[in-house]
Design an enzyme around this catalytic site. Structure first.
Site, PDB file in Angstrom:
ATOM      1  N   SER A   1       0.825  -1.213   0.000  1.00  0.00           N
ATOM      2  CA  SER A   1       0.000   0.000   0.000  1.00  0.00           C
ATOM      3  C   SER A   1       0.856   1.260   0.000  1.00  0.00           C
ATOM      4  CB  SER A   1      -0.901   0.046   1.235  1.00  0.00           C
ATOM      5  OG  SER A   1      -1.718  -1.087   1.295  1.00  0.00           O
TER       6      SER A   1
HETATM    7  N1  SAH Z   1       0.178  -5.805   3.996  1.00  0.00           N
HETATM    8  C1  SAH Z   1       0.923  -6.014   2.778  1.00  0.00           C
HETATM    9  C2  SAH Z   1       0.111  -5.679   1.543  1.00  0.00           C
HETATM   10  C3  SAH Z   1      -0.566  -6.867   1.103  1.00  0.00           C
HETATM   11  S1  SAH Z   1      -1.432  -6.892  -0.403  1.00  0.00           S
HETATM   12  C4  SAH Z   1       2.216  -5.274   2.756  1.00  0.00           C
HETATM   13  O1  SAH Z   1       2.486  -4.483   3.684  1.00  0.00           O
HETATM   14  O2  SAH Z   1       2.987  -5.490   1.838  1.00  0.00           O
HETATM   15  C5  SAH Z   1      -2.675  -8.035   0.109  1.00  0.00           C
HETATM   16  C6  SAH Z   1      -2.178  -9.407   0.468  1.00  0.00           C
HETATM   17  O3  SAH Z   1      -3.320 -10.175   0.881  1.00  0.00           O
HETATM   18  C7  SAH Z   1      -1.561 -10.171  -0.699  1.00  0.00           C
HETATM   19  O4  SAH Z   1      -0.281 -10.595  -0.340  1.00  0.00           O
HETATM   20  C8  SAH Z   1      -2.512 -11.351  -0.904  1.00  0.00           C
HETATM   21  O5  SAH Z   1      -1.859 -12.537  -1.301  1.00  0.00           O
HETATM   22  C9  SAH Z   1      -3.130 -11.513   0.471  1.00  0.00           C
HETATM   23  N2  SAH Z   1      -4.420 -12.206   0.498  1.00  0.00           N
HETATM   24  C10 SAH Z   1      -5.426 -12.153  -0.382  1.00  0.00           C
HETATM   25  N3  SAH Z   1      -6.447 -12.941   0.019  1.00  0.00           N
HETATM   26  C11 SAH Z   1      -6.055 -13.497   1.206  1.00  0.00           C
HETATM   27  C12 SAH Z   1      -6.671 -14.395   2.113  1.00  0.00           C
HETATM   28  N4  SAH Z   1      -7.891 -14.888   1.913  1.00  0.00           N
HETATM   29  N5  SAH Z   1      -5.975 -14.745   3.208  1.00  0.00           N
HETATM   30  C13 SAH Z   1      -4.731 -14.257   3.454  1.00  0.00           C
HETATM   31  N6  SAH Z   1      -4.105 -13.403   2.634  1.00  0.00           N
HETATM   32  C14 SAH Z   1      -4.756 -13.020   1.515  1.00  0.00           C
END
Ligand code: SAH
Length: 233
Positions: free
Chosen positions: A86
């Protein structure tokens, strides 16, 4: 009049020159300070502890090497596997909204690069982070271990279900958007607990859910754009 214009041009060039120089020298600390002042403080992030954490965590290590030069710019960035880290302002805004006091146990859904987990780990007692994609979870753990974080607990799996064995949590921060708020996450909030979560498909809003005595309050905060929270059932 034209002199004034000329001066401001020169001043502008001078600032740009400074910025270029610091980019060349890869003076990450300077870039982080500029990010905190221009993107966070200027837009109303007030929690000094959050600002300090954002000034400390080396965001450039959480993005692919060819993106490091823009790691501190005002935008989300790709982190592989079709996922994104983000924008700094959104990370700070969500972190501030969950009131990350030092005694808290916090659940994060969507480990991704591990950047948000690092920010939380600077602020709270224990961080529990769940990621669906094993490659991302493993890469994040290796990096965060290398940086010395010992208060982060990792789980590979479906974050829609939360982490029942470790519940209740004082706060929950979700970094991918479901179509509606998963009940299991609301259920895993302790008394006074705060959940921040983007909700929606094409258009999303950030919601803050607070568990107050025997009811939940839900407040819509701002429009956002996140990757979808993958639902497996
Ligand atoms: N917090 C992260 C940004 C993550 S983007 C950072 O600081 O970099 C969103 C993330 O959610 C992705 O890595 C994706 O794989 C994960 N995601 C999507 N659906 C999910 C689920 N059902 N359970 C766990 N993770 C999930």
């Amino acid at each position: 009049m034209s002199l004034l214009w000329a001066n401001s041009q020169v001043a502008g060039l001078f600032c740009q020159g400074l910025l270029d120089q610091s980019m060349k020298k890869k003076d990450w600390a300077t870039l982080r300070k500029l990010m905190v002042d221009n993107q966070l403080r200027a837009r109303g992030i007030k929690d000094e502890r959050v600002l300090q954490a954002m000034e400390k965590v080396p965001r450039h290590l959480f993005v692919p090497e060819n993106m490091q030069e823009v790691a501190y710019s005002d935008e989300p960035l790709p982190i592989g596997e079709g996922q994104t880290i983000s924008q700094p302002y959104i990370v700070a805004y969500m972190t501030e909204a969950i009131q990350p006091e030092s005694w808290k146990r916090v659940l994060e859904i969507g480990t991704g690069s591990g950047y948000q987990a690092a920010i939380l780990a600077e602020l709270v007692k224990e961080v529990y982070t769940v990621e669906l994609i094993p490659e991302l979870a493993e890469r994040a753990k290796t990096l965060l271990d290398g940086l010395g974080y010992q208060n982060i607990h990792y789980k590979i799996g479906d974050g829609t279900l939360g982490w029942p064995e470790e519940a209740p949590f004082d706060s929950i921060l979700v970094t991918a958007a479901p179509a509606k708020i998963p009940t299991s996450l609301e259920e895993q909030l302790g008394p006074g607990g705060r959940l921040i979560i983007p909700v929606g498909e094409m258009f999303q809003d950030l919601y803050l859910v607070i568990r107050e005595k025997d009811k939940l309050s839900r407040q819509k905060l701002l429009s956002v754009r996140f990757v979808p929270l993958v639902t497996l059932h």
